[in-house]
Design an enzyme around this catalytic site. Sequence first.
Site, PDB file in Angstrom:
ATOM      1  CG  ASP A   1      -2.534  -4.339 -16.516  1.00 52.45           C
ATOM      2  OD1 ASP A   1      -1.812  -5.343 -16.372  1.00 52.45           O
ATOM      3  OD2 ASP A   1      -3.120  -3.776 -15.572  1.00 52.45           O
TER       4      ASP A   1
ATOM      5  N   GLY B   1       0.777  -1.234   0.000  1.00 52.36           N
ATOM      6  CA  GLY B   1       0.000   0.000   0.000  1.00 52.36           C
ATOM      7  C   GLY B   1       0.804   1.277   0.000  1.00 52.36           C
ATOM      8  CB  SER B   2       4.232   2.284  -1.038  1.00 52.50           C
ATOM      9  OG  SER B   2       4.299   1.985  -2.410  1.00 52.50           O
TER      10      SER B   2
ATOM     11  CG  HIS C   1       0.627  -2.052 -15.468  1.00 56.64           C
ATOM     12  ND1 HIS C   1       0.489  -3.310 -14.906  1.00 56.64           N
ATOM     13  CD2 HIS C   1       1.419  -2.206 -16.556  1.00 56.64           C
ATOM     14  CE1 HIS C   1       1.180  -4.179 -15.632  1.00 56.64           C
ATOM     15  NE2 HIS C   1       1.756  -3.535 -16.633  1.00 56.64           N
TER      16      HIS C   1
ATOM     17  CB  SER D   1       0.835   3.294 -17.649  1.00 51.14           C
ATOM     18  OG  SER D   1       1.955   3.105 -18.495  1.00 51.14           O
TER      19      SER D   1
ATOM     20  CG  ASN E   1      -4.382  -0.747 -12.383  1.00 49.63           C
ATOM     21  OD1 ASN E   1      -4.137  -0.954 -11.195  1.00 49.63           O
ATOM     22  ND2 ASN E   1      -3.783  -1.406 -13.358  1.00 49.63           N
TER      23      ASN E   1
HETATM   24  C1  GRF Z   1       3.354  -1.051  -7.494  1.00 51.35           C
HETATM   25  O1  GRF Z   1       4.540  -1.192  -8.234  1.00 51.35           O
HETATM   26  C2  GRF Z   1       2.194  -1.003  -8.445  1.00 51.35           C
HETATM   27  O2  GRF Z   1       2.479  -0.354  -9.661  1.00 51.35           O
HETATM   28  C3  GRF Z   1       1.957  -2.455  -8.711  1.00 51.35           C
HETATM   29  O3  GRF Z   1       2.257  -3.144  -7.510  1.00 51.35           O
HETATM   30  C4  GRF Z   1       3.048  -2.317  -6.683  1.00 51.35           C
HETATM   31  C5  GRF Z   1       2.204  -2.043  -5.482  1.00 51.35           C
HETATM   32  O4  GRF Z   1       2.845  -1.233  -4.633  1.00 51.35           O
HETATM   33  N1  GRF Z   1       0.590  -2.684  -9.095  1.00 51.35           N
HETATM   34  P1  GRF Z   1       2.109  -0.703  -3.310  1.00 51.35           P
HETATM   35  O5  GRF Z   1       1.250  -1.859  -2.764  1.00 51.35           O
HETATM   36  O6  GRF Z   1       1.256   0.458  -3.708  1.00 51.35           O
HETATM   37  O7  GRF Z   1       3.244  -0.357  -2.414  1.00 51.35           O
END
Ligand code: GRF
Length: 203
Positions: free
Chosen positions: A144, A11-12, A108, A135, A106
């Site tokens: 995607d 969840g960063s 990605h 993206s 989303n």
């Molecule tokens: C991120 O790289 C996102 O693009 C991908 O998975 C990772 C999730 O990161 N879908 P976080 O859970 O938001 O830290």
Amino acid sequence: PRLAVLVSGRGSNFDALRAAIAAGRLHAEIALLASNRADAPALVRARAADIATFASDSRGSGDRAAWDRAFMAAVAAAQPDLIVLAGFMRRLDATAVAPWLGRMLNIHPSLLPKYPGLDTHQRVLAAGDAEHGASVHFVTAELDGGPVLAQARMPVLPGDTPADLAARLLPLEHQLLVAAVAAVASGRCRMQGTAILCGGQIL
Ligand code: GRF
């Protein structure tokens, strides 16, 4: 505008949205954090920040469509204006996505349309690409595959490993996601069929 943020793990990106809201860089509120993993670490931080949460573990959930229906009903109950998939690692079926076309984003970790799906960093290296990136796109039934709203780019450096790329890309993702969510939440950009309109200009 009310956001529902959907996560599966760390969840960063969710944290980046929260920080931007707190800093006044994103005029929105997070009405719900929802996860398809009961043990997603992001849930603990959301609860500590008094953000409403919903978790339903999709592992071993049997009927996929039934799980999607129940999960999206819980998300809809929070009455979000915009749903943001931020590290949400489950594909939602066409029925689940349909009501939210144009209102679901989303992020990605690739320069779409290249490398939809998983393991994007490995695939960039295997292809010998000089550039990588992330993206933000509107979600459609195609994995995607929806219209791309914004991208962030960075060079691939000699000796980069997939972990190096993921680590260097993550802060760019955070900035990209905040900017993209702000553009849609503010009404500046919207999906128009398969195109994207920002301030009356087609992207
Ligand atoms: C991120 O790289 C996102 O693009 C991908 O998975 C990772 C999730 O990161 N879908 P976080 O859970 O938001 O830290």
